[in-house]
Write a protein that holds these residues in place. Structure first.
Motif, mmCIF file in Angstrom:
data_model
loop_
_atom_site.group_PDB
_atom_site.id
_atom_site.type_symbol
_atom_site.label_atom_id
_atom_site.label_comp_id
_atom_site.label_asym_id
_atom_site.label_seq_id
_atom_site.Cartn_x
_atom_site.Cartn_y
_atom_site.Cartn_z
ATOM 1 N N PRO A 36 0.815 -1.221 0.000
ATOM 2 C CA PRO A 36 0.000 0.000 0.000
ATOM 3 C C PRO A 36 0.852 1.276 0.000
ATOM 4 N N CYS A 37 1.958 1.262 0.728
ATOM 5 C CA CYS A 37 2.848 2.439 0.781
ATOM 6 C C CYS A 37 3.434 2.728 -0.603
ATOM 7 N N THR A 38 3.916 1.698 -1.287
ATOM 8 C CA THR A 38 4.472 1.876 -2.624
ATOM 9 C C THR A 38 3.388 2.333 -3.594
ATOM 10 N N PHE A 39 2.203 1.773 -3.468
ATOM 11 C CA PHE A 39 1.069 2.163 -4.310
ATOM 12 C C PHE A 39 0.799 3.663 -4.162
ATOM 13 N N ASP A 40 0.761 4.138 -2.912
ATOM 14 C CA ASP A 40 0.510 5.564 -2.671
ATOM 15 C C ASP A 40 1.630 6.434 -3.226
ATOM 16 N N LYS A 41 2.877 5.976 -3.103
ATOM 17 C CA LYS A 41 4.006 6.740 -3.644
ATOM 18 C C LYS A 41 3.936 6.839 -5.166
ATOM 19 N N ILE A 42 3.559 5.752 -5.808
ATOM 20 C CA ILE A 42 3.426 5.776 -7.271
ATOM 21 C C ILE A 42 2.307 6.742 -7.668
ATOM 22 N N CYS A 43 1.188 6.693 -6.955
ATOM 23 C CA CYS A 43 0.079 7.618 -7.228
ATOM 24 C C CYS A 43 0.537 9.068 -7.118
ATOM 25 N N THR A 44 1.280 9.376 -6.069
ATOM 26 C CA THR A 44 1.763 10.740 -5.856
ATOM 27 C C THR A 44 2.686 11.176 -6.989
ATOM 28 N N LYS A 45 3.568 10.284 -7.425
ATOM 29 C CA LYS A 45 4.502 10.606 -8.514
ATOM 30 C C LYS A 45 3.778 10.786 -9.848
ATOM 31 N N LEU A 46 2.709 10.004 -10.076
ATOM 32 C CA LEU A 46 2.005 10.068 -11.361
ATOM 33 C C LEU A 46 0.962 11.188 -11.425
ATOM 34 N N ALA A 47 0.512 11.667 -10.277
ATOM 35 C CA ALA A 47 -0.596 12.634 -10.225
ATOM 36 C C ALA A 47 -0.407 13.871 -11.114
ATOM 37 N N PRO A 48 0.784 14.479 -11.164
ATOM 38 C CA PRO A 48 0.915 15.689 -11.985
ATOM 39 C C PRO A 48 0.915 15.447 -13.497
ATOM 40 N N ASP A 49 1.014 14.196 -13.926
ATOM 41 C CA ASP A 49 1.110 13.938 -15.361
ATOM 42 C C ASP A 49 -0.156 14.396 -16.080
ATOM 43 N N PRO A 50 0.003 15.110 -17.200
ATOM 44 C CA PRO A 50 -1.163 15.640 -17.920
ATOM 45 C C PRO A 50 -2.090 14.576 -18.513
ATOM 46 N N VAL A 51 -1.616 13.352 -18.654
ATOM 47 C CA VAL A 51 -2.467 12.305 -19.217
ATOM 48 C C VAL A 51 -3.653 11.996 -18.301
ATOM 49 N N PHE A 52 -3.537 12.358 -17.016
ATOM 50 C CA PHE A 52 -4.612 12.073 -16.064
ATOM 51 C C PHE A 52 -5.561 13.250 -15.856
ATOM 52 N N SER A 53 -5.466 14.246 -16.700
ATOM 53 C CA SER A 53 -6.412 15.366 -16.622
ATOM 54 C C SER A 53 -6.972 15.632 -18.012
ATOM 55 N N ASN A 54 -8.169 16.172 -18.039
ATOM 56 C CA ASN A 54 -8.775 16.506 -19.331
ATOM 57 C C ASN A 54 -9.678 17.722 -19.156
ATOM 58 N N ASN A 55 -10.092 18.275 -20.267
ATOM 59 C CA ASN A 55 -10.983 19.434 -20.255
ATOM 60 C C ASN A 55 -12.407 19.040 -20.608
ATOM 61 N N SER A 56 -12.725 17.793 -20.421
ATOM 62 C CA SER A 56 -14.047 17.282 -20.770
ATOM 63 C C SER A 56 -15.022 17.503 -19.617
ATOM 64 N N GLN A 57 -16.303 17.459 -19.930
ATOM 65 C CA GLN A 57 -17.315 17.534 -18.882
ATOM 66 C C GLN A 57 -17.397 16.218 -18.107
ATOM 67 N N PRO A 62 -10.723 8.185 -10.919
ATOM 68 C CA PRO A 62 -9.628 8.620 -10.044
ATOM 69 C C PRO A 62 -8.320 7.884 -10.348
ATOM 70 N N LEU A 63 -7.214 8.585 -10.179
ATOM 71 C CA LEU A 63 -5.900 8.024 -10.492
ATOM 72 C C LEU A 63 -5.633 6.724 -9.730
ATOM 73 N N ALA A 64 -6.003 6.652 -8.466
ATOM 74 C CA ALA A 64 -5.780 5.423 -7.686
ATOM 75 C C ALA A 64 -6.489 4.236 -8.329
ATOM 76 N N ASP A 65 -7.693 4.442 -8.828
ATOM 77 C CA ASP A 65 -8.425 3.369 -9.503
ATOM 78 C C ASP A 65 -7.732 2.979 -10.811
ATOM 79 N N GLN A 66 -7.250 3.983 -11.546
ATOM 80 C CA GLN A 66 -6.559 3.691 -12.804
ATOM 81 C C GLN A 66 -5.283 2.905 -12.553
#
Length: 193
Positions: A36-57, A62-66
């Motif tokens: 779980p600790c490594t999972f959370d660290k990976i989530c934190t590192k990946l969060a800023p990546d633009p592939v996980f955001s969009n301008n759609s309605q 959520p990133l953790a689910d992905q």
């Protein structure tokens, strides 16, 4: 022609993320191959990546689910790694599993993520690793500070292009992966927790 929709059952993913993660890290690790600790660290590192955001309605999952879907997908082979099997486990559609896996791999393969995740050791870190090797094995191995090993990753089927090149000595189609482990990480459980 009418669409024949496949009814979805309850998501096993929710149980792993919401119940097993805080209560049974051993079972969480069985599903995702990370703590779980490594999972959370990976989530934190990946969060800023633009592939996980969009301008759609329509917001993305959520990133953790992905990340959970991708890790579950990567941690299984054969029939267990099929898009449908992963989709059934996550309570999603096959196309969504494909999209999620592509997004996670896009983020992981970016140079910024790779450079932060894979770094060669400093001279002090090498010396610490050498001391650990000497203390935990024999004196003759004192100058060793890393481990290299390989493993086979089974493929579901013969690849279309150059498929015979993937046939291994165990009569399976697989990828050969070489793993390099810096011993300092073994000594400091914070990296592999």
């Amino acid at each position: 022609m009418a669409r024949n929709q496949l009814p979805r059952g309850p998501s096993q993913m929710r149980h792993v993320l919401d119940v097993l993660k805080p209560q049974r890290s051993d079972k969480f690790r069985e599903s995702f191959r990370v703590s779980p600790c490594t999972f959370d660290k990976i989530c934190t590192k990946l969060a800023p990546d633009p592939v996980f955001s969009n301008n759609s309605q329509n917001e993305q999952i959520p990133l953790a689910d992905q990340l959970a879907v991708a890790l579950y997908h990567f941690g299984h082979d054969g029939n267990g790694a099929s898009m449908q099997a992963v989709a059934d486990w996550a309570g999603l559609g096959k196309g969504t599993v494909h999209l999620i896996t592509r997004r996670v791999m896009t983020a992981v393969l970016r140079p910024s993520f790779r450079e932060s995740a894979v770094q060669f050791p400093t001279a002090d870190e090498k010396e610490l690793a050498k001391s650990w090797v000497e203390a935990h094995s024999c004196h003759a191995w004192r100058n060793g500070w890393c481990l290299v090993d390989g493993t086979l990753i089974p493929l579901y089927d013969r690849p279309h292009w150059y498929g015979e090149s993937y046939f291994d000595r165990k009569s399976n189609y697989s990828l050969n992966v070489q793993v390099f482990i810096f011993i300092y990480f073994i000594c400091n459980s914070v990296y592999l927790s």
